[in-house]
Write an enzyme that holds these catalytic residues in place. Structure first.
Site, short mmCIF file in Angstrom:
data_model
loop_
_atom_site.label_atom_id
_atom_site.label_comp_id
_atom_site.label_asym_id
_atom_site.label_seq_id
_atom_site.Cartn_x
_atom_site.Cartn_y
_atom_site.Cartn_z
N HIS A 29 0.86 -1.19 0.00
CA HIS A 29 0.00 0.00 0.00
C HIS A 29 0.90 1.24 0.00
O HIS A 29 1.69 1.43 0.92
CB HIS A 29 -0.87 -0.07 1.26
CG HIS A 29 -1.87 1.04 1.40
ND1 HIS A 29 -3.13 0.98 0.87
CD2 HIS A 29 -1.79 2.22 2.05
CE1 HIS A 29 -3.80 2.08 1.19
NE2 HIS A 29 -3.00 2.86 1.91
N ASP A 31 1.10 5.04 0.34
CA ASP A 31 0.41 6.25 0.78
C ASP A 31 1.10 7.47 0.17
O ASP A 31 2.30 7.67 0.36
CB ASP A 31 0.45 6.35 2.31
CG ASP A 31 -0.54 5.39 2.96
OD1 ASP A 31 -1.73 5.43 2.59
OD2 ASP A 31 -0.12 4.61 3.84
N HIS A 62 -2.52 4.72 -2.78
CA HIS A 62 -3.55 5.51 -2.09
C HIS A 62 -3.18 6.98 -2.19
O HIS A 62 -2.31 7.45 -1.45
CB HIS A 62 -3.65 5.02 -0.63
CG HIS A 62 -4.63 5.79 0.19
ND1 HIS A 62 -4.64 5.73 1.58
CD2 HIS A 62 -5.65 6.60 -0.16
CE1 HIS A 62 -5.62 6.49 2.04
NE2 HIS A 62 -6.24 7.05 1.02
N ASP A 171 -8.72 0.86 5.70
CA ASP A 171 -7.38 1.42 5.94
C ASP A 171 -7.33 2.29 7.19
O ASP A 171 -8.02 3.31 7.27
CB ASP A 171 -7.00 2.25 4.70
CG ASP A 171 -5.60 2.84 4.76
OD1 ASP A 171 -4.80 2.41 5.61
OD2 ASP A 171 -5.31 3.74 3.93
N GLY A 172 -6.47 1.91 8.14
CA GLY A 172 -6.19 2.73 9.32
C GLY A 172 -6.48 2.01 10.62
O GLY A 172 -7.59 1.54 10.86
N GLY A 173 -5.44 1.89 11.45
CA GLY A 173 -5.62 1.29 12.78
C GLY A 173 -5.98 -0.18 12.77
O GLY A 173 -6.59 -0.68 13.71
C1 DX5 Z 1 -3.48 6.94 6.85
C2 DX5 Z 1 -2.91 6.04 5.77
C3 DX5 Z 1 -2.87 4.60 6.17
C4 DX5 Z 1 -1.92 4.33 7.32
C5 DX5 Z 1 -2.09 2.95 7.86
O1 DX5 Z 1 -3.52 8.24 6.42
O2 DX5 Z 1 -3.70 6.14 4.62
O3 DX5 Z 1 -2.56 3.78 5.07
O4 DX5 Z 1 -0.59 4.48 6.94
O5 DX5 Z 1 -1.23 2.84 8.96
P1 DX5 Z 1 -1.69 2.23 10.35
O6 DX5 Z 1 -2.00 0.80 10.10
O7 DX5 Z 1 -0.53 2.46 11.24
O8 DX5 Z 1 -2.94 3.00 10.77
ZN ZN Z 2 -3.50 4.52 3.13
#
Ligand code: DX5
Ligand code: ZN
Length: 208
Positions: A29, A31, A62, A171-173
């Site tokens: 992924h 970012d 993303h 996506d996230g947490g």
């Molecule tokens: C948040 C990003 C995510 C994030 C995920 O803005 O889009 O992809 O990096 O990371 P974790 O799993 O640490 O929330």
């Molecule tokens: Zn992301």
């Protein structure tokens, strides 16, 4: 469940990408933040393009950017399975969907936690993936927002109602606890839970 690994929180990207490449992770992924749509900014494409020197995995890009059309042609050069941009971005959504598809790359639309699910409806026939944000986009290591669970279910129902072939990525947490709240998803994107551990494969397996 498929797993996509985010390296946003990595302190050593080449090393962590190589370690991820040695696991059975499905996607990397990527970012991308422009410092406008989000406060933070990620490295420029001239550096980002080297990802593929360290991994042969397909990329799940993303774009957390205001103007996706400036980024899509660059990222389309890489080994992308999906390019996803935000429904909250500033440009014409349909034009950017067509731009991505013109490169024969699957197109995703990302939706932030406070955006109405119904705003996705006009674009459903044209997209391959919905990226449901379970944190406010902008940085890694945030806590999973509880209401995401209901939002995923609502999106799943929409996809079924319209009989569409769209995958749901969350996506996230994401970790081994919060994954239980994502039963209606097809892909889970996880960053810090994997990257900050000393056994990537074990963490990835715990999310499947
Ligand atoms: C948040 C990003 C995510 C994030 C995920 O803005 O889009 O992809 O990096 O990371 P974790 O799993 O640490 O929330
Ligand atoms: Zn992301």
């Amino acid at each position: 469940m498929k797993i996509s690994g985010s390296f946003l929180s990595s302190k050593n990207i080449p090393k962590d990408l190589e370690k991820l490449n040695d696991t059975d992770i499905d996607y990397i992924h990527v970012d991308v933040m422009d410092g406008k749509f989000t406060e933070n900014r990620t490295m420029p494409f001239s550096e980002m393009r080297h990802i593929s020197d360290y991994t042969s995995k397909r990329l799940d890009v993303h774009l957390m950017v205001k103007e996706p059309s400036k980024y899509i042609p660059m990222y389309a050069e890489l080994n992308c399975e999906y390019i996803t941009f935000h429904i909250e971005s500033s440009e014409d959504i349909k034009k950017n969907i067509d731009l991505i598809k013109g490169y024969s790359i699957k197109c995703g639309l990302a939706i932030s936690p406070d955006t109405k699910i119904s705003s996705l409806i006009p674009y459903l026939p044209d997209i391959d993936l919905i990226l449901v944000m379970s944190v406010v986009p902008g940085r890694g290591e945030q806590e999973f927002i509880e209401k995401t669970s209901d939002r995923i279910k609502e999106i799943r129902e929409l996809i079924e109602e319209y009989k569409l072939n769209i995958v749901i990525n969350v996506d996230g947490g994401i970790n081994d606890k919060t994954k239980e709240k994502c039963n209606f998803a097809d892909i889970l994107t996880s960053g810090s839970y994997i990257i900050k551990s000393n056994n990537f494969q074990e963490k990835i397996s715990s999310l499947r």
